[in-house]
Design a protein around this motif. Sequence first.
Motif, PDB file in Angstrom:
ATOM      1  N   PHE A  50       0.860  -1.182   0.000  1.00 21.29           N
ATOM      2  CA  PHE A  50       0.000   0.000   0.000  1.00 21.29           C
ATOM      3  C   PHE A  50       0.892   1.226   0.000  1.00 21.29           C
ATOM      4  O   PHE A  50       1.945   1.242   0.652  1.00 21.29           O
ATOM      5  CB  PHE A  50      -0.893  -0.034   1.254  1.00 21.29           C
ATOM      6  CG  PHE A  50      -1.818   1.139   1.403  1.00 21.29           C
ATOM      7  CD1 PHE A  50      -2.922   1.274   0.588  1.00 21.29           C
ATOM      8  CD2 PHE A  50      -1.594   2.093   2.385  1.00 21.29           C
ATOM      9  CE1 PHE A  50      -3.786   2.350   0.737  1.00 21.29           C
ATOM     10  CE2 PHE A  50      -2.446   3.170   2.550  1.00 21.29           C
ATOM     11  CZ  PHE A  50      -3.553   3.298   1.715  1.00 21.29           C
ATOM     12  N   GLU A  51       0.485   2.257  -0.727  1.00 21.40           N
ATOM     13  CA  GLU A  51       1.367   3.417  -0.905  1.00 21.40           C
ATOM     14  C   GLU A  51       1.722   4.102   0.418  1.00 21.40           C
ATOM     15  O   GLU A  51       2.879   4.471   0.646  1.00 21.40           O
ATOM     16  CB  GLU A  51       0.708   4.440  -1.839  1.00 21.40           C
ATOM     17  CG  GLU A  51       0.666   4.013  -3.290  1.00 21.40           C
ATOM     18  CD  GLU A  51      -0.575   3.234  -3.673  1.00 21.40           C
ATOM     19  OE1 GLU A  51      -0.770   2.949  -4.865  1.00 21.40           O
ATOM     20  OE2 GLU A  51      -1.362   2.915  -2.751  1.00 21.40           O
ATOM     21  N   GLY A  52       0.733   4.289   1.288  1.00 24.46           N
ATOM     22  CA  GLY A  52       1.033   4.921   2.566  1.00 24.46           C
ATOM     23  C   GLY A  52       2.045   4.135   3.378  1.00 24.46           C
ATOM     24  O   GLY A  52       2.847   4.710   4.114  1.00 24.46           O
ATOM     25  N   PRO A  77      -4.549   8.474  -7.037  1.00 28.06           N
ATOM     26  CA  PRO A  77      -4.863   7.812  -5.768  1.00 28.06           C
ATOM     27  C   PRO A  77      -3.629   7.292  -5.045  1.00 28.06           C
ATOM     28  O   PRO A  77      -3.666   7.087  -3.830  1.00 28.06           O
ATOM     29  CB  PRO A  77      -5.791   6.660  -6.180  1.00 28.06           C
ATOM     30  CG  PRO A  77      -5.548   6.456  -7.638  1.00 28.06           C
ATOM     31  CD  PRO A  77      -5.203   7.802  -8.179  1.00 28.06           C
ATOM     32  N   ALA A  78      -2.551   7.068  -5.761  1.00 31.86           N
ATOM     33  CA  ALA A  78      -1.319   6.630  -5.094  1.00 31.86           C
ATOM     34  C   ALA A  78      -0.859   7.685  -4.096  1.00 31.86           C
ATOM     35  O   ALA A  78      -0.417   7.350  -2.986  1.00 31.86           O
ATOM     36  CB  ALA A  78      -0.232   6.360  -6.130  1.00 31.86           C
ATOM     37  N   THR A  80      -2.886  10.221  -2.836  1.00 34.73           N
ATOM     38  CA  THR A  80      -3.909  10.437  -1.809  1.00 34.73           C
ATOM     39  C   THR A  80      -3.853   9.338  -0.750  1.00 34.73           C
ATOM     40  O   THR A  80      -4.200   9.573   0.409  1.00 34.73           O
ATOM     41  CB  THR A  80      -5.324  10.502  -2.412  1.00 34.73           C
ATOM     42  OG1 THR A  80      -5.631   9.272  -3.078  1.00 34.73           O
ATOM     43  CG2 THR A  80      -5.443  11.657  -3.397  1.00 34.73           C
ATOM     44  N   ASN A  81      -3.398   8.141  -1.124  1.00 34.43           N
ATOM     45  CA  ASN A  81      -3.247   7.063  -0.145  1.00 34.43           C
ATOM     46  C   ASN A  81      -2.115   7.321   0.855  1.00 34.43           C
ATOM     47  O   ASN A  81      -1.969   6.568   1.816  1.00 34.43           O
ATOM     48  CB  ASN A  81      -2.972   5.735  -0.852  1.00 34.43           C
ATOM     49  CG  ASN A  81      -4.217   5.125  -1.450  1.00 34.43           C
ATOM     50  OD1 ASN A  81      -5.332   5.501  -1.098  1.00 34.43           O
ATOM     51  ND2 ASN A  81      -4.045   4.185  -2.367  1.00 34.43           N
ATOM     52  N   CYS A  82      -1.336   8.348   0.626  1.00 34.88           N
ATOM     53  CA  CYS A  82      -0.187   8.661   1.493  1.00 34.88           C
ATOM     54  C   CYS A  82      -0.471   9.778   2.491  1.00 34.88           C
ATOM     55  O   CYS A  82       0.429  10.153   3.265  1.00 34.88           O
ATOM     56  CB  CYS A  82       1.020   9.081   0.640  1.00 34.88           C
ATOM     57  SG  CYS A  82       1.644   7.799  -0.456  1.00 34.88           S
ATOM     58  N   THR A  84      -2.258  10.277   5.380  1.00 29.76           N
ATOM     59  CA  THR A  84      -2.058  10.045   6.812  1.00 29.76           C
ATOM     60  C   THR A  84      -0.589   9.811   7.115  1.00 29.76           C
ATOM     61  O   THR A  84      -0.042  10.331   8.102  1.00 29.76           O
ATOM     62  CB  THR A  84      -2.896   8.843   7.283  1.00 29.76           C
ATOM     63  OG1 THR A  84      -4.285   9.149   7.128  1.00 29.76           O
ATOM     64  CG2 THR A  84      -2.609   8.512   8.748  1.00 29.76           C
TER      65      THR A  84
END
Length: 539
Positions: A50-52, A77-78, A80-82, A84
Motif C-alpha cells: 500500500f502506498e502509505g 490515488p497513489a 492520496t493514499n499517502c 495520513t
Amino acid sequence: MSQPHVFKSIAHGVKDHGVETMFGLMGDANLFMVDSFVRDFGGRFVPAAFEGSAVLMAAAYARVSSRVGVATVTHGPALTNCITALTEAARAHVPLVLLAGDTPVDNPRHLQGIDQRELVQTTGAGFVQLRSPATVGKDVARAFYRAQVERRPIVLNMPVEFMWETAAYEMQVLDVFTTPGGVAEGEVLDNAIGMIASARRPLILAGGGAVAARAQLVKLADRLEAPLATTLQAKSLFNDHPYNIDIFGTLSTPAAYDLIAQSDCIVCFGTGLHDFTTDRGKLMKDKRVVQIDADPTAIGGGMHPDAALIADAGLAAETITYWLDEAEIPASGFTRELDTETLTAHPAGTARAEEGFVNYVHALERLEEALPKDRVLVTDGGRFMTEVWCRVSAPDPRSFVSTVNFGAIGLGLQEAIGAGLAAPDRPVVLFSGDGGFMMGGINEFNTAVRLGLDLIVIIANDSAYGAEHIQFVDRQMDPSLTQFHWPSFAQIAKSLGGDGVEVRSDAELETALTALRDRKGPFLIDLRLDPMDVPPMRI
C-alpha cells in the motif's frame, strides 16, 4: 555522448545523495525511474502492499538510520493514499523525500489528475516541482536539502511526460548546515542562565530534538546536580544514569511525577512541550521554564516559556555549563535529596485474569524480561501503548519508534519494516492493538515475510476498539458497538508465511516465550485480553 532520459537522471540524483534503499509502489509515472535506480545504480527497491506503507517504512528507516528516508509512488490515488502517512512523518519531524509521479500537464481531464501541491500542503509536508528535464539535478538536490534543514517530508513532483525526454545531467548536492553557529548572547542568554543558576530544584528535560546532545546534557545535569528526564520521543536517552527519572509528564512514575512537582526550574532541550508532556500545563505551574530549540517554530508552541534560546541543544548546554563555571555558581544539591530506587518504578502487575485471558501488565513484565535486549522497539497507536512505553525498554532513542504523532492507529507494522531494514542485524519488536493490526498490519505482514525480517509482533487483543470501549463503560453505556469477532491473528500470521501463537493463559505465555527463542522469521504473539480489565490510557 547521448544524453540520459529524465527517469534515469532522477535515479542518478537520488543515488548521488547516498541513497541505497527506496520504498514504494510502481505505477505509470515512476516505474522506469525505479527500474533505473535498481539496475543502473545498484539501489535496493522495497515494494510495499500500500502506498502509505511505503512512506511509513521510509520514515522509520530515516529515524533508525539517521539518514534521509526515500519513497516513491505514482500519481492520483497513489498520492492520496499517502496523506495520513505524510502527516505522521511531518509531525514527527522526519527528513524524507517522496518521489511522486504526476499526470500530464497537457491533459487536465486525466482520470487521476489532482492538484498535488494543495493536497501535500494540508499534511504539513513540503513540495518541490520538477521544473524541466534540464533542471533534474537541481530539483532533486533541493528536495533533499529541504528535507534535512526543514526536518520534514518533501514531495518531489515528477510529471510523467518528462520521463522519456532527454537532457544533460549534472550532479548537484547542496551542503546542509544543521547546527546553528552560535548561541544568542546578551540579555536573552543572561536571563536564561540567571534562572538556571538561581534554581534550587532544577530539572533537565530532553526531547527528540536533543537526542544527539546526550553527553552535553549529562554534563550540565551533573554540574547542577539536577535530575534528567525525557519526552516520549527521546525515550531511553539517559538509560543507566543514576538520576534519570525516565519519561516526563503523564507517563511518569508516581515518584517521578511528585519530583517534577517539587522542581522550580525546567530546562527544556529540543521539545515542543505539548499537553501530554506538561500534563496540560499542570506540571509547569509555578516554575521557571527555559526552552531551547534549533527550530524557532517549536518555541512557545505548547506553552509560553520564561526564557527561550534558538540554539543547538549540545552547544547551548556547553555554553550554559561554561558560564555557570565562570560565575562559580554552586550546585543545587537537588539530586542529593532523591530516592533513586522509586524514580523509575511503575506499580507492579498481577497475574490475575479472567478465564481465557492474560493479565496485560503481567504479560508486559514477562516480555520485558524475555524479549531480545538489542531490540528496536516500535509501537502502534491506541489504548494499549501507554503501558508499553512505561514498561518495555529500548536500548536508546534511535532504537525506539512510536507512530503516535498524528493520533492514528494502524501505522506500526509498516514502520517496523522500515526500522528492520535500517538495522538488519537486530530484531524488531512491534506492539500493536488488534484494531490497528487489522487496519494496517495484515497487508504488510507478508511484506516482512518476503523480506525475511527478524520481526516479533505482539498484538494486544481485546477484540474491541479499546479507547472507545472504555468510554462507553465509564458512562455505564453498552459497549457492544466497539466489539469485534476478529479471525485468529496467529493463524493469519501462519497463512501469510510467518508463525504465530495465541496466548490465553500464563502457561501459554511461557510456551510462546519459549517458541520465540527458536523463531525463523516474522513471529506473532496474540495476547488475548479482557476488554474490561485493561489499564486506562495515561494520556
